[in-house]
Design an enzyme around this catalytic site. Structure first.
Site, mmCIF file in Angstrom:
data_model
loop_
_atom_site.group_PDB
_atom_site.id
_atom_site.type_symbol
_atom_site.label_atom_id
_atom_site.label_comp_id
_atom_site.label_asym_id
_atom_site.label_seq_id
_atom_site.Cartn_x
_atom_site.Cartn_y
_atom_site.Cartn_z
ATOM 1 C CG ASP A 45 -2.169 -0.811 1.052
ATOM 2 O OD1 ASP A 45 -2.316 -1.459 -0.001
ATOM 3 O OD2 ASP A 45 -3.005 -0.816 1.978
ATOM 4 C CG ASP A 46 0.268 3.927 2.286
ATOM 5 O OD1 ASP A 46 -0.923 4.006 1.924
ATOM 6 O OD2 ASP A 46 0.617 3.771 3.466
ATOM 7 C CG HIS A 165 -4.930 6.201 2.583
ATOM 8 N ND1 HIS A 165 -3.850 5.419 2.920
ATOM 9 C CD2 HIS A 165 -4.689 7.429 3.116
ATOM 10 C CE1 HIS A 165 -2.985 6.138 3.621
ATOM 11 N NE2 HIS A 165 -3.476 7.356 3.760
#
Length: 352
Positions: A45-46, A165
């Site tokens: 992620d991110d 998110h």
């Protein structure tokens, strides 16, 4: 949530074999792999948060530690991340962001999504505004659509999957808008963050257990909404109990052990997860097919102060040494060897 537990084998994790994978870390040598029990999507992620996080994610992918990434299109290094994804042919989806930094849409001046300074309300603040009934869902939809379009501009194709998110996509009201956007764009896969073994993770501090319990409640209430819109998700989700310093070889084995036990249970007596049943797929309920799972991870080299973020600078989470700890654990030969020995095949959402 509490499925499969009574059938957990007593000797689930035998001694590990040496590291596997072809030179360069692009995955297992298929001719030596046992038949797949689990098709595991390991999602970093991110992606896009900062160049150091990006490079760490790419290095982890090249080493075989992750198989998929989720892009923050409003992050300051999103273009850098997109270029890396195309250079290394990394499977990629959209990490929809409604809580951190600046919006993508140019039509949200004075929006309920934003504070007076023009930034999103934050992880806690977003939930507070939503609970107060003051969040305009048409503005949520406009921002989600803008982020999908930005993704296409950066990558050149639609996302292979789309999640939220800080798990905003499973929140009440947001989930309906999120599902509609996915359906309209033809994005098939999302994430349903319900982790089978979470209640046994007594090592988690109380504030995290409370937050994760609420995330799971919201996720379970999202299942029918996603199903009605034709949205799919892997049979099992992992990652809440293995974030940061909690990502150890033993914890990964514990979490994955429940997934392996789900496969064994389905072979023994047809016990199938309620989350699997809601998808009504011939493949999902066929006990001779592999269980599918997603492991959410956050590897990377820690952000430097004032470098990265989504417009407000990097947060403590990104600057933490936990990011490097996750990177090192995911590409540890013991972890990779465990996958190989247990018949856990890493793949991407597009491979499902």
């Amino acid at each position: 949530i509490n499925i499969y537990i009574s059938k957990m084998p007593q000797n689930l994790w035998p001694p590990l074999e040496p590291s596997w994978g072809s030179p360069g870390g692009h995955g297992p040598r298929e001719e030596k792999m046992p038949q797949a029990k689990v098709k595991l999507v390991v999602t970093g992620d991110d992606f896009g948060y900062c160049e150091r996080r990006n490079q760490g994610i790419v290095d982890c992918f090249k080493a075989g530690g992750i198989s998929n990434v989720s892009l923050l299109v409003n992050a300051v290094s999103a273009k850098h991340a997109a270029d890396l994804a195309k250079r290394y042919d990394i499977p990629i989806g959209l990490h929809a962001n409604l809580s951190e930094g600046l919006p993508v849409s140019q039509k949200l001046t004075g929006s309920t999504l934003l504070k007076k300074d023009g930034f999103f309300h934050g992880k806690k603040g977003f939930r507070e505004v939503l609970q107060s009934g003051q969040l305009n869902m048409s503005e949520v939809e406009a921002e989600l659509r803008a982020q999908v379009n930005r993704f296409c501009e950066l990558i050149g194709h639609m996302p292979d999957h789309m999640d939220g998110h800080q798990h905003v996509h499973v929140l009440p009201e947001v989930r309906e808008v999120f599902a509609r956007v996915l359906s309209d764009f033809g994005i098939t896969y999302t994430r349903v963050p319900v982790e089978p073994s979470l209640k046994f993770c007594t090592f988690l501090p109380s504030h995290l257990r409370c937050f994760y319990t609420q995330v799971e409640k919201d996720a379970l209430e999202s299942v029918e909404v996603f199903h009605q819109h034709g949205i799919r998700w892997p049979d099992i989700y992992l990652g809440l109990s293995t974030m940061g310093k909690n990502m150890t070889t033993s914890n990964l084995k514990r979490a994955l052990g429940f997934t392996l036990d789900a496969h064994a249970s389905s072979l023994d007596d047809g016990v199938i997860s309620p989350l699997i049943l809601t998808q009504t797929s011939d493949t999902a309920v066929n006990s001779h097919q592999p269980i599918t799972a997603e492991l959410m991870v956050h590897p990377g080299y820690p952000s430097h102060p004032q470098q990265g973020g989504c417009g407000e600078g990097p947060d403590d989470f990104s600057q933490s040494s936990d990011r490097l700890h996750e990177l090192n654990t995911l590409q540890d030969p013991q972890v990779l060897g465990y996958y190989r020995q247990q018949g856990i095949h890493l793949c991407a959402f597009k491979d499902l």
